[in-house]
Design a protein around this motif. Structure first.
Motif, PDB file in Angstrom:
ATOM      1  N   PRO A 497       0.834  -1.210   0.000  1.00 25.99           N
ATOM      2  CA  PRO A 497       0.000   0.000   0.000  1.00 25.99           C
ATOM      3  C   PRO A 497       0.864   1.253   0.000  1.00 25.99           C
ATOM      4  CG  PRO A 497      -0.857  -1.591   1.570  1.00 25.99           C
ATOM      5  CD  PRO A 497       0.464  -2.126   1.093  1.00 25.99           C
ATOM      6  N   TYR A 498       0.503   2.214  -0.832  1.00 26.14           N
ATOM      7  CA  TYR A 498       1.292   3.430  -0.976  1.00 26.14           C
ATOM      8  C   TYR A 498       1.381   4.182   0.351  1.00 26.14           C
ATOM      9  CZ  TYR A 498       3.338   7.437  -3.351  1.00 26.14           C
ATOM     10  OH  TYR A 498       4.198   8.426  -3.760  1.00 26.14           O
ATOM     11  N   ALA A 499       0.318   4.130   1.143  1.00 26.51           N
ATOM     12  CA  ALA A 499       0.324   4.807   2.443  1.00 26.51           C
ATOM     13  C   ALA A 499       1.428   4.258   3.343  1.00 26.51           C
ATOM     14  CB  ALA A 499      -1.043   4.639   3.117  1.00 26.51           C
ATOM     15  N   LEU A 500       1.699   2.957   3.274  1.00 26.57           N
ATOM     16  CA  LEU A 500       2.754   2.347   4.081  1.00 26.57           C
ATOM     17  C   LEU A 500       4.138   2.784   3.591  1.00 26.57           C
ATOM     18  CD1 LEU A 500       3.842   0.460   6.235  1.00 26.57           C
ATOM     19  CD2 LEU A 500       3.449  -1.470   4.681  1.00 26.57           C
ATOM     20  N   ASP A 610     -16.009   9.741   1.252  1.00 27.31           N
ATOM     21  CA  ASP A 610     -14.708   9.319   1.741  1.00 27.31           C
ATOM     22  C   ASP A 610     -14.755   7.879   2.251  1.00 27.31           C
ATOM     23  OD1 ASP A 610     -14.775   9.468   5.015  1.00 27.31           O
ATOM     24  OD2 ASP A 610     -16.172  10.866   4.065  1.00 27.31           O
ATOM     25  N   ALA A 611     -13.599   7.216   2.173  1.00 31.59           N
ATOM     26  CA  ALA A 611     -13.513   5.802   2.539  1.00 31.59           C
ATOM     27  C   ALA A 611     -13.872   5.567   4.006  1.00 31.59           C
ATOM     28  CB  ALA A 611     -12.106   5.281   2.257  1.00 31.59           C
ATOM     29  N   THR A 612     -13.556   6.530   4.865  1.00 33.60           N
ATOM     30  CA  THR A 612     -13.848   6.379   6.294  1.00 33.60           C
ATOM     31  C   THR A 612     -15.338   6.179   6.536  1.00 33.60           C
ATOM     32  OG1 THR A 612     -11.955   7.774   6.867  1.00 33.60           O
ATOM     33  CG2 THR A 612     -13.640   7.476   8.553  1.00 33.60           C
ATOM     34  N   THR A 613     -16.153   7.004   5.875  1.00 32.13           N
ATOM     35  CA  THR A 613     -17.608   6.883   6.027  1.00 32.13           C
ATOM     36  C   THR A 613     -18.125   5.632   5.340  1.00 32.13           C
ATOM     37  OG1 THR A 613     -17.811   9.294   6.077  1.00 32.13           O
ATOM     38  CG2 THR A 613     -19.814   8.035   5.621  1.00 32.13           C
ATOM     39  N   PHE A 614     -17.642   5.366   4.130  1.00 32.94           N
ATOM     40  CA  PHE A 614     -18.150   4.237   3.355  1.00 32.94           C
ATOM     41  C   PHE A 614     -17.905   2.912   4.062  1.00 32.94           C
ATOM     42  CE2 PHE A 614     -17.821   1.001   0.001  1.00 32.94           C
ATOM     43  CZ  PHE A 614     -19.060   1.162  -0.602  1.00 32.94           C
ATOM     44  N   PHE A 615     -16.702   2.750   4.621  1.00 27.89           N
ATOM     45  CA  PHE A 615     -16.365   1.493   5.301  1.00 27.89           C
ATOM     46  C   PHE A 615     -16.728   1.523   6.780  1.00 27.89           C
ATOM     47  CE2 PHE A 615     -13.224   1.408   1.719  1.00 27.89           C
ATOM     48  CZ  PHE A 615     -13.760   0.301   1.084  1.00 27.89           C
ATOM     49  N   GLN A 616     -17.329   2.633   7.246  1.00 24.18           N
ATOM     50  CA  GLN A 616     -17.797   2.799   8.630  1.00 24.18           C
ATOM     51  C   GLN A 616     -16.653   2.637   9.637  1.00 24.18           C
ATOM     52  OE1 GLN A 616     -21.890   1.336   9.403  1.00 24.18           O
ATOM     53  NE2 GLN A 616     -21.692   0.196   7.467  1.00 24.18           N
ATOM     54  N   LEU A 617     -15.528   3.262   9.323  1.00 21.09           N
ATOM     55  CA  LEU A 617     -14.357   3.200  10.205  1.00 21.09           C
ATOM     56  C   LEU A 617     -14.493   4.214  11.338  1.00 21.09           C
ATOM     57  CD1 LEU A 617     -11.541   3.074   7.480  1.00 21.09           C
ATOM     58  CD2 LEU A 617     -12.691   1.142   8.583  1.00 21.09           C
ATOM     59  N   PRO A 618     -13.900   3.924  12.502  1.00 17.67           N
ATOM     60  CA  PRO A 618     -13.910   4.913  13.597  1.00 17.67           C
ATOM     61  C   PRO A 618     -13.024   6.105  13.240  1.00 17.67           C
ATOM     62  CG  PRO A 618     -12.598   2.971  14.193  1.00 17.67           C
ATOM     63  CD  PRO A 618     -13.250   2.653  12.887  1.00 17.67           C
ATOM     64  N   ARG A 619     -13.627   7.283  13.087  1.00 14.51           N
ATOM     65  CA  ARG A 619     -12.920   8.444  12.543  1.00 14.51           C
ATOM     66  C   ARG A 619     -11.674   8.828  13.339  1.00 14.51           C
ATOM     67  NH1 ARG A 619     -14.764  11.147   8.451  1.00 14.51           N
ATOM     68  NH2 ARG A 619     -16.848  10.698   7.649  1.00 14.51           N
ATOM     69  N   LYS A 620     -11.728   8.673  14.648  1.00 16.95           N
ATOM     70  CA  LYS A 620     -10.588   9.081  15.465  1.00 16.95           C
ATOM     71  C   LYS A 620      -9.404   8.136  15.334  1.00 16.95           C
ATOM     72  CE  LYS A 620     -13.315  11.585  18.909  1.00 16.95           C
ATOM     73  NZ  LYS A 620     -13.683  11.727  20.342  1.00 16.95           N
ATOM     74  N   ARG A 621      -9.620   7.002  14.644  1.00 21.15           N
ATOM     75  CA  ARG A 621      -8.537   6.018  14.489  1.00 21.15           C
ATOM     76  C   ARG A 621      -8.020   5.975  13.047  1.00 21.15           C
ATOM     77  NH1 ARG A 621      -6.419   5.116  19.002  1.00 21.15           N
ATOM     78  NH2 ARG A 621      -5.375   3.342  17.993  1.00 21.15           N
ATOM     79  N   VAL A 622      -8.397   6.949  12.226  1.00 26.07           N
ATOM     80  CA  VAL A 622      -8.034   6.931  10.804  1.00 26.07           C
ATOM     81  C   VAL A 622      -6.965   7.986  10.510  1.00 26.07           C
ATOM     82  CG1 VAL A 622      -8.866   7.316   8.454  1.00 26.07           C
ATOM     83  CG2 VAL A 622     -10.287   6.067  10.087  1.00 26.07           C
ATOM     84  N   MET A 623      -5.952   7.575   9.754  1.00 28.55           N
ATOM     85  CA  MET A 623      -4.940   8.510   9.256  1.00 28.55           C
ATOM     86  C   MET A 623      -4.939   8.452   7.733  1.00 28.55           C
ATOM     87  SD  MET A 623      -1.641   8.218  11.795  1.00 28.55           S
ATOM     88  CE  MET A 623      -0.910   9.632  10.961  1.00 28.55           C
ATOM     89  N   GLU A 624      -5.114   9.616   7.099  1.00 29.93           N
ATOM     90  CA  GLU A 624      -5.095   9.692   5.640  1.00 29.93           C
ATOM     91  C   GLU A 624      -3.731  10.211   5.179  1.00 29.93           C
ATOM     92  OE1 GLU A 624      -8.354  12.086   4.348  1.00 29.93           O
ATOM     93  OE2 GLU A 624      -9.804  10.443   4.515  1.00 29.93           O
ATOM     94  N   ILE A 625      -3.132   9.520   4.221  1.00 28.24           N
ATOM     95  CA  ILE A 625      -1.836   9.911   3.678  1.00 28.24           C
ATOM     96  C   ILE A 625      -2.031  10.295   2.217  1.00 28.24           C
ATOM     97  CG2 ILE A 625       0.497   9.131   3.125  1.00 28.24           C
ATOM     98  CD1 ILE A 625       0.397   7.390   5.590  1.00 28.24           C
ATOM     99  N   GLY A 626      -1.747  11.546   1.907  1.00 27.57           N
ATOM    100  CA  GLY A 626      -2.003  12.057   0.570  1.00 27.57           C
ATOM    101  C   GLY A 626      -0.970  11.619  -0.448  1.00 27.57           C
TER     102      GLY A 626
END
Length: 631
Positions: A497-500, A610-626
């Motif tokens: 994954p590019y984010a990694l 956004d992927a966070t909402t679509f996959f129902q992820l906990p927002r405070k545990r998400v990091m987005e890397i541009g």
């Protein structure tokens, strides 16, 4: 001992009855309000059809056999059986017949394009149905008093706003409210028909197909083009198929044969009897078939019923939107499930808003139901023809029908479809271009999104390294391992994954446990829970996790990860950190797509949920890397 089973059987029967009643309110509203305008449009002055007894009987015969052939036989007897794990609609049909092997890649692409085009046209139809249904009913106010004439369009727009505002409460609740009212509507249709048939009982001879043949023989090409108006009586067939997942086949069939079909036939024949007795009534036979004292309550009832009529296409559009999202043909949108019992009952807020605006604009632009009728039919006849072609392939491939059987049955249906399609072609210049333009636009957007996602994947893969090489790298470099679990979302797990890559390059450290998570959408409506999650230990404290969903399921990643065994620990999804790549796209002249399509894809990506909402992820545990990507 037998009391409990009897009680359970009683509850089951009650549930089936309520489901059929709800189906009546949601599925058959479109077909059920066609009597408001179908016969009136058949005798519209533009068709040059005289108000003779033979012509009335001929058109009634065409209406009768259209209902029998297209709805009773084609859709309810055959097409509804072509469900994909209980789900219907043209996308589900496309998934059934699409070959999986690479050697049939060309055939696969052509079938997908055909199915997508038919699906796109349904959106155009979904915009016209609520507009023409509500407007035709509100126009009945003019028969009460001309005072209402200047307010027809504003009243129609207000009703449409109200209709779309209640969609958020879900098909189940809407169906419970609309079902009893629709039942009363159909019984009223039948009663009005009987009231007029008694005066001219000879109208019942129109069931004889000879009158349809005689009508064509006398009127030749003018008679053929009347099929464009006759088609209005069966326009809800495709929406009926799309709504299959909301209620199931049996409730839809019961509602049709026990209530809808007999009441429709009685009403159309009653209108025919009225026109035979009083030719001047052809200007608005539905409302004029009622006794004077009943006109005001009938207009109110018709208005309420046309609001319900719009429900069939609206719920059908919600269904195909969800399927298209899961199959990767349109950007992610928020999809809400509104029933705990019926999985297919959903609400799509963004699509609901778009439909509402489109319907209001159509009413303002076309102004009358007759003008809208001139635009109605070409899109849905095309979709019906596509459905017949795809159904032939299902019959041959899945059901193993012989070429003779499949060809005879589907060939007959296709002749009927093409006849209606040809008769509607003349409507293109009179407004039929509107649903066609909408369909073409949505088809372009669907294919652009699908191809764009594939192109984006290729561009990103050019910048990443295979996952196996990255694992070798951390084995050699032995970076610091931060405590905790990191979950990297990726569309595929062959590459890192590019984010990694980005985070490792900057921080020179990784988490103690790495989970590479990929969501796989399969071409079936629902995936059994036993096949939902697949975990693989790939060493170095790293794991791949595949979560499988059907195209009618909304992903919920934390739910699937909760208490999942990862190595020697039970995963708590609310304590892990989720890493997501956020792409910023730039259109270039590199090979791939035309520049204008790359710009369209970049616009679609920027406005996707956004992927966070679509996959129902906990927002405070998400990091987005541009990441910036040149297409």
């Amino acid at each position: 001992m037998s009391a409990k089973p009897e009680n359970e059987q009683s509850q089951t029967n009650r549930y089936k009855f309520l489901l059929a009643l709800s189906a009546l309110g949601v599925v058959y509203g479109d077909i059920g309000t066609s009597p408001l305008y179908a016969l009136k449009e058949a005798f519209h002055h533009g068709h040059n059809i005289g108000l003779s007894e033979n012509n009335v009987y001929g058109i009634l015969s065409l209406i009768f056999w259209s209902l029998i052939i297209v709805i009773s036989i084609k859709y309810l007897r055959y097409v509804l059986k072509a469900d994909n794990k209980g789900e219907g609609g043209i996308l589900a049909l496309t998934a059934l017949v699409t070959p999986r092997s690479d050697k049939h890649l060309s055939k696969r692409r052509n079938l997908i394009r055909l199915g997508l085009f038919g699906t796109a046209l349904l959106y155009g139809d979904g915009m016209i149905t609520p507009s023409i249904s509500v407007l035709s009913a509100v126009e009945g106010l003019e028969l009460i008093t001309p005072v209402f004439s200047p307010y027809i369009i504003p009243i129609t727009c207000l009703i449409l706003v109200g209709l779309f505002s209640v969609q958020k409460y879900g098909t189940e609740l809407v169906g419970k409210i609309f079902g009893p009212l629709t039942l009363f509507w159909f019984l009223t249709l039948g009663a009005l028909g009987i009231y007029n048939i008694i005066k001219v009982p000879m109208v019942l001879v129109s069931m004889n197909p000879w009158y349809a043949y005689q009508f064509f023989a006398i009127n030749t090409w003018d008679g053929f083009f009347v099929l464009g108006s006759v088609f209005l009586v069966v326009t809800g067939g495709e929406a009926l198929y799309s709504d299959l997942g909301h209620f199931g086949r049996q409730p839809i069939q019961r509602a049709w044969f026990f209530v809808v079909l007999p009441c429709l036939i009685l009403n159309y024949f009653g209108q025919g009897a009225l026109i035979t007795h009083n030719p001047l009534a052809a200007k608005n036979p539905f409302f004029l078939m009622a006794p004077p004292w009943m006109l005001t309550p009938l207009v109110i009832l018709a208005t309420l019923s046309t609001v319900i009529a719009s429900q069939a296409l609206i719920t059908g559009v919600f269904s195909i939107t969800m399927q298209a999202v899961q199959l990767g043909y349109i950007p992610r949108v928020l999809i809400e499930h509104t029933s705990a019992k019926e999985f297919g009952q959903i609400y799509v807020k963004s699509m609901n808003r778009i439909l509402m605006i489109a319907c209001i604009l159509l009413v303002i632009f076309f102004k009358t139901s007759s003008n809208l009728a001139a635009a109605y039919g070409i899109a849905v006849t095309t979709t019906m023809g596509v459905t017949t072609i795809l159904f032939y392939l299902v019959a041959r491939q899945k059901w193993r029908w012989s070429k003779f059987k499949a060809g005879t049955i589907c060939g007959f249906f296709l002749i009927v479809d093409l006849s209606f399609w040809g008769a509607n072609l003349v409507k293109v210049l009179d407004g039929g271009w509107v649903p066609l333009a909408v369909g073409v636009l949505i088809f372009v957007m669907m294919t652009t999104w699908k191809k764009g996602r594939k192109l984006l994947g290729q561009r990103i893969r050019d910048e990443v390294i295979p996952l196996s090489l990255f694992l070798d790298k951390i084995d050699r470099e032995k970076p610091f391992r931060n405590p905790g679990i990191a979950i990297y979302m990726a569309s595929g797990l062959k590459d890192t994954p590019y984010a990694l890559i980005q985070s490792y390059e900057h921080y020179k450290s990784i988490h103690q446990r790495l989970i590479f998570l990929s969501v796989v959408t399969e071409e079936i409506p629902q995936v059994p829970q036993s096949r939902r999650v697949e975990v693989n230990d790939i060493g170095h404290g790293c794991y791949t996790v595949f979560i499988h969903y059907g195209y009618m399921e909304r992903p919920n990643i934390p739910k699937e990860l909760d208490q999942l065994m990862i190595g020697d620990i039970l995963l708590n999804p609310n304590e892990a950190t989720y890493f997501i790549g956020k792409e910023k796209l730039f259109a270039t002249d590199k090979p791939g797509m035309a520049l204008w399509r790359e710009k369209l894809f970049a616009f679609q990506t920027a406005n996707a949920q956004d992927a966070t909402t679509f996959f129902q992820l906990p927002r405070k545990r998400v990091m987005e890397i541009g990441v910036q990507v040149e297409l």
